[in-house]
Design an enzyme around this catalytic site. Structure first.
Site, PDB file in Angstrom:
ATOM      1  N   ASP A 439       3.299  48.563 102.924  1.00 38.98           N
ATOM      2  CA  ASP A 439       4.700  48.359 102.589  1.00 38.98           C
ATOM      3  C   ASP A 439       5.007  46.868 102.701  1.00 38.98           C
ATOM      4  O   ASP A 439       4.592  46.210 103.663  1.00 38.98           O
ATOM      5  CB  ASP A 439       5.592  49.161 103.532  1.00 38.98           C
ATOM      6  CG  ASP A 439       7.036  49.160 103.058  1.00 38.98           C
ATOM      7  OD1 ASP A 439       7.400  50.094 102.319  1.00 38.98           O
ATOM      8  OD2 ASP A 439       7.784  48.240 103.423  1.00 38.98           O
ATOM      9  N   ILE A 440       5.689  46.318 101.678  1.00 39.78           N
ATOM     10  CA  ILE A 440       6.055  44.895 101.701  1.00 39.78           C
ATOM     11  C   ILE A 440       7.207  44.704 102.680  1.00 39.78           C
ATOM     12  O   ILE A 440       8.244  45.377 102.581  1.00 39.78           O
ATOM     13  CB  ILE A 440       6.437  44.413 100.297  1.00 39.78           C
ATOM     14  CG1 ILE A 440       5.250  44.590  99.341  1.00 39.78           C
ATOM     15  CG2 ILE A 440       6.890  42.960 100.327  1.00 39.78           C
ATOM     16  CD1 ILE A 440       5.557  44.235  97.904  1.00 39.78           C
ATOM     17  N   GLU A 482       8.305  49.620  96.988  1.00 41.77           N
ATOM     18  CA  GLU A 482       7.425  48.567  97.500  1.00 41.77           C
ATOM     19  C   GLU A 482       6.275  49.128  98.317  1.00 41.77           C
ATOM     20  O   GLU A 482       5.594  48.398  99.037  1.00 41.77           O
ATOM     21  CB  GLU A 482       8.244  47.581  98.352  1.00 41.77           C
ATOM     22  CG  GLU A 482       8.746  48.142  99.683  1.00 41.77           C
ATOM     23  CD  GLU A 482      10.079  48.859  99.571  1.00 41.77           C
ATOM     24  OE1 GLU A 482      10.759  48.987 100.582  1.00 41.77           O
ATOM     25  OE2 GLU A 482      10.441  49.293  98.437  1.00 41.77           O
TER      26      GLU A 482
END
Length: 568
Positions: A439-440, A482
């Site tokens: 996950d960003i 994301e």
């Protein structure tokens, strides 16, 4: 004084006997020719039934393809093709019923085939009507694949039964035809031999009749030879039509362009062994064509790659035939080689107004009236163009259904299918499997402050980093938003964590440029779970890896955390 011939008292009897024999020969010839004509008529009737059956099946297949294509693409041209091909298929089935009226068993099969074809087309029409009223999804939902397949299998079974019966009748009729021809020839030759021997013993005055009989013999043999030549030509054309029909059917089952090219090469060499050539396919840029298959021994070589302007067929959008140098020469042909004894043919491969390639063939000039090579090549070109268009459309749809267009990674659907499949495979082989969930960090706030286009640039950057650091057997996917996932078959916990650290460092260390400016630092948090230690089902394994991801975020982000304690 020369004594009278001892045969004089028998001359009249011999002349009468010879006359009777000649009359018998003439009658047998007339009767035999009529019998052979009738046999040939029945052979032609069998060919007509087989050709009409193939036409009916081809039109029904075209109707089904247009209906299926319309459900998949909703393109109006496919709907028009469906409404054009459907009535033609029914007309072809009705014509088959008509021409089999003199054969009760085949007539019944034809009527059954008409009923099944009508039901199949009516069902396809219902789906088209549903799509017109309620939309594409409603048509797909209403489609009962098992029913359509079962009906199509029924149509194919009825068609095959009818074809098998007609082929049996054709073989029997040919055998009868050949037997009658042999009997007629034997009788004529035997009778003429006896007649000539008898006439030879008669007076010299009968020599003129003797010569006349010989002329009759030559004419009879010539008629039989012409009849056999016509029969051979008919059998050759039938075999060619059957091969083209088989080629068309196999093309529809080809899975990729390589299979289609190999099939085309084999069929060309089987039908036209005296010719040679190449099959070209256009690049995606449409500025060049490249040779993808070659066949036979061409009489003149052609370039392996050529621009469209080098071929007159591609310029004009229609076949270009150069026979013995009697036409304009294409620039892709070998320079310096005379075309005086060579025939060349270029066929553009086009579908739906788009040039897909070109089929080129060359060979020695054949001035025979029975030369139908050009027609065969043009027919093969038409079928090949349709197959190429279908294969490219199928590949485009397949890629669109499996790939995320922004990152180029696989999508969520592919991830779920692959995770389950790889877990079962690793379970059978008692091998580990690792799942990474990425996950960003702070993506929402970054997206809100920098704009959605900058957010897309960050997602694309993360996708490139992930794709560059995974193995060929790994499956990197964009799960949604994301969030990314990586399925790593045959990978233990330590190796998975090491690979996750490499991805985390690569993402954070590289600079992202967007619209001429450098974006801020991007980091990712990664959760790792391994099979079978952390979960034995895809759902459980994903939940554990996702939970590890959220723990990593809670502990400060920009880190890798394994679901098991002590690793990370």
């Amino acid at each position: 004084m020369t004594p009278p011939s001892r045969l004089r008292p028998y001359r009249l009897a011999a002349a009468v006997a010879a006359l009777l024999l000649l009359v018998a020969v003439a009658a047998a010839t007339v009767f035999g020719v009529r019998l052979l004509t009738e046999s040939n008529r029945w052979v032609e009737r069998s060919h007509q039934v087989i050709e009409q059956l193939e036409a009916s099946q081809s039109l029904l297949a075209a109707t089904q393809a247009a209906s299926r294509g319309y459900r998949l693409t909703a393109h109006p041209s496919l709907r028009g093709e469906f409404h054009r091909a459907g009535p033609q298929a029914l007309d072809a089935a009705l014509e088959l019923v008509r021409i089999t009226s003199d054969n009760p068993s085949q007539h019944a099969r034809a009527q059954s085939l008409l009923r099944q074809s009508t039901q199949q087309i009516e069902r396809m029409q219902e789906l088209v009507d549903i799509q017109d009223r309620e939309g594409q999804k409603a048509a797909v939902a209403a489609m009962r694949v098992d029913e359509l397949v079962a009906r199509m299998h029924g149509v194919n079974a009825a068609s095959e039964a009818m074809r098998a019966e007609e082929l049996r009748l054709l073989a029997a009729r040919r055998a009868t035809n050949e037997r009658n021809a042999n009997l007629l020839l034997g009788f004529v030759l035997l009778s003429l031999a006896v007649s000539l021997a008898t006439l030879w013993t008669l007076l010299v005055s009968l020599s003129r009749e003797n010569r006349h009989n010989r002329n009759l013999e030559r004419e009879a043999r010539g008629a039989l030879a012409e009849l056999q030549r016509a029969q051979t030509m008919t059998e050759r054309l039938s075999a060619q039509r059957w091969a083209i029909s088989e080629y068309t059917g196999l093309l529809q089952s080809a899975q990729n362009l390589d299979e289609a090219m190999e099939l085309t090469s084999c069929t060309f060499e089987r039908l036209l062994p005296h010719l040679g050539g190449q099959c070209y396919l256009a690049r995606a840029s449409r500025d060049f064509l490249e040779s993808r298959a070659s066949f036979g021994r061409p009489a003149i070589s052609s370039s392996d790659a050529l621009p469209p302007g080098d071929c007159w067929a591609l310029r004009r959008g229609q076949p270009h035939h150069n026979r013995a140098g009697g036409g304009v020469r294409c620039a892709h042909l070998e320079h310096g080689t005379s075309l005086a004894a060579i025939s060349t043919l270029c066929i553009p491969l086009s579908a739906q107004g788009e040039t897909l390639g070109m089929l080129h063939a060359s060979g020695p000039v054949d001035g025979g009236e029975e030369d139908n090579d050009a027609a065969i090549i043009e027919l093969m070109g038409e079928q090949l163009a349709l197959a190429i268009a279908n294969l490219r459309l199928r590949e485009t749809l397949r890629q669109q259904s499996l790939r995320d267009p922004l990152t180029g990674l696989f999508n969520r659907r592919y991830f779920e299918e692959s995770l389950r499949r790889e877990m079962l495979r690793c379970e059978r082989r008692r091998l580990p499997l690792a799942l990474l969930v990425l996950d960003i960090d702070h993506f929402k706030s970054f997206n809100d402050s920098q704009g959605h286009s900058a957010g897309d640039a960050v997602l694309a950057h993360a996708g490139r980093c992930i794709a560059s650091l995974v193995r060929a057997e790994d499956m990197a996917c964009r799960y949604g938003g994301e969030e990314f996932t990586i399925v790593m078959p045959e990978t233990d916990a330590a190796s998975a964590v090491a690979r996750a650290e490499a991805i985390r460092r690569a993402v954070s260390q590289q600079t992202i440029s967007h619209n001429g400016r450098t974006l801020g630092a991007v980091t990712v948090s990664i959760g790792v779970a391994t099979f079978p230690q952390d979960g034995v089902t895809p759902e459980l394994l994903f939940e554990v890896a996702d939970a590890a991801l959220y723990r990593a975020k809670a502990e400060g982000r920009n880190r890798v955390l394994h679901a098991a304690a002590g690793i990370g």
